[in-house]
Scaffold this motif. Sequence first.
Motif, PDB file in Angstrom:
ATOM      1  N   ALA A   1      -6.656   1.942   5.599  1.00  0.00           N
ATOM      2  CA  ALA A   1      -6.426   0.592   5.115  1.00  0.00           C
ATOM      3  C   ALA A   1      -7.721  -0.208   5.181  1.00  0.00           C
ATOM      4  N   PRO A   2      -7.936  -1.151   4.230  1.00  0.00           N
ATOM      5  CA  PRO A   2      -9.158  -1.945   4.256  1.00  0.00           C
ATOM      6  C   PRO A   2      -9.142  -2.923   5.413  1.00  0.00           C
TER       7      PRO A   2
ATOM      8  N   THR B   1      -6.969  10.169   5.247  1.00  0.00           N
ATOM      9  CA  THR B   1      -6.771   9.424   4.010  1.00  0.00           C
ATOM     10  C   THR B   1      -5.710  10.112   3.173  1.00  0.00           C
ATOM     11  N   ASP B   2      -5.269   9.434   2.102  1.00  0.00           N
ATOM     12  CA  ASP B   2      -4.382  10.075   1.145  1.00  0.00           C
ATOM     13  C   ASP B   2      -4.828   9.674  -0.250  1.00  0.00           C
ATOM     14  N   THR B   3      -4.129  10.168  -1.256  1.00  0.00           N
ATOM     15  CA  THR B   3      -4.563   9.941  -2.639  1.00  0.00           C
ATOM     16  C   THR B   3      -4.344   8.502  -3.092  1.00  0.00           C
TER      17      THR B   3
ATOM     18  N   ALA C   1      -9.081   0.229  -1.135  1.00  0.00           N
ATOM     19  CA  ALA C   1     -10.540   0.112  -1.088  1.00  0.00           C
ATOM     20  C   ALA C   1     -11.065   0.403   0.311  1.00  0.00           C
ATOM     21  N   GLY C   2     -12.224   1.023   0.363  1.00  0.00           N
ATOM     22  CA  GLY C   2     -12.823   1.389   1.632  1.00  0.00           C
ATOM     23  C   GLY C   2     -13.306   0.184   2.415  1.00  0.00           C
ATOM     24  N   ARG C   3     -13.501   0.374   3.699  1.00  0.00           N
ATOM     25  CA  ARG C   3     -13.867  -0.739   4.577  1.00  0.00           C
ATOM     26  C   ARG C   3     -15.370  -1.000   4.593  1.00  0.00           C
TER      27      ARG C   3
ATOM     28  N   LEU D   1     -14.286   8.850   0.511  1.00  0.00           N
ATOM     29  CA  LEU D   1     -14.817   7.486   0.513  1.00  0.00           C
ATOM     30  C   LEU D   1     -15.221   7.036  -0.882  1.00  0.00           C
ATOM     31  N   GLN D   2     -15.796   7.954  -1.647  1.00  0.00           N
ATOM     32  CA  GLN D   2     -16.167   7.596  -3.020  1.00  0.00           C
ATOM     33  C   GLN D   2     -14.939   7.209  -3.839  1.00  0.00           C
TER      34      GLN D   2
END
Length: 287
Positions: free
Chosen positions: A3-4, A45-47, A51-53, A74-75
């Motif tokens: 989660a962001p 993570t999952d599909t 957005a990344g932190r 992450l990308q």
Amino acid sequence: MSAPVAGAAVAVLASRVGVEEKRILAELQRRGVSCEQVDVRTLWTDTRAPAGRWRLAINREIGFYRSVHTARALQAQGVRVCNSAEATEVCGDKWRSALAFDRAGLRTPRTVLALSPDAALDALDAIGYPAVLKPLVGSWGRMVAFVPDRRTGRTLLEYVAALPHPQSRVVCVQEYIGGGREMRVLVAGGEPVAAMWRRGADWRGNVALGGRGTYCEPSADVATTAVAAADCVGADIAGVDLIETDDGGVRVLEVNHRVEFAGLQAAAADRVDVAARLVDHVLREVR
């Protein structure tokens, strides 16, 4: 990663924190950059991840497959990763690297992919002796073997055939270029940062195996070659290894995606601060 959250702008991805990671983190902190060291073994993570932190992640993960998959995850979340999953995959696979060098028109030792130990023996005969036997994935010169003759090659390949993982039985056979010095050129953001000549305790020049480095200023041709090698594999930060030939030229051996620079920094002394130059590039990316 699930989660962001509000947090650091830059993540240094590393399950093992060595001298290089400490130098990078210290330099980021010295400049007041919000950063944190992240052990990738704690991430999931999952599909449908949001957005990344982080705005940017410096990928220093030592495990090849963890490095690739962490970068890819992450990308997918919109995080800029240096080096990317794609660059890490190419650099980490000696055959894919050799293909990239060839397509870029770079001079390299002749390299052959052998899909079985029997095929590797045929490839050794075709290249001629002495030659070099390399695993597809590996670093620090481990499991890289000098093959002086067919008898030695057959013996080594009997051990390769007995390895438990099928991927380990797919190898690269490479032309041996002896008598020359090896050079390591660190490239960041398309620019050469620092370079050193390396001479090994045996036929390999790896500092990890006891090789010693001597700082040098690369010639314009060498600098151009190193930058082109990093560029053709897509690496933002790269340790480009070259070997000197009898005619005074160099050939590209490989590009390291997770470049260790403690030996280079020791050789450079106070001529250049390697970590500072790497952080210069990272901050340009963050901006």
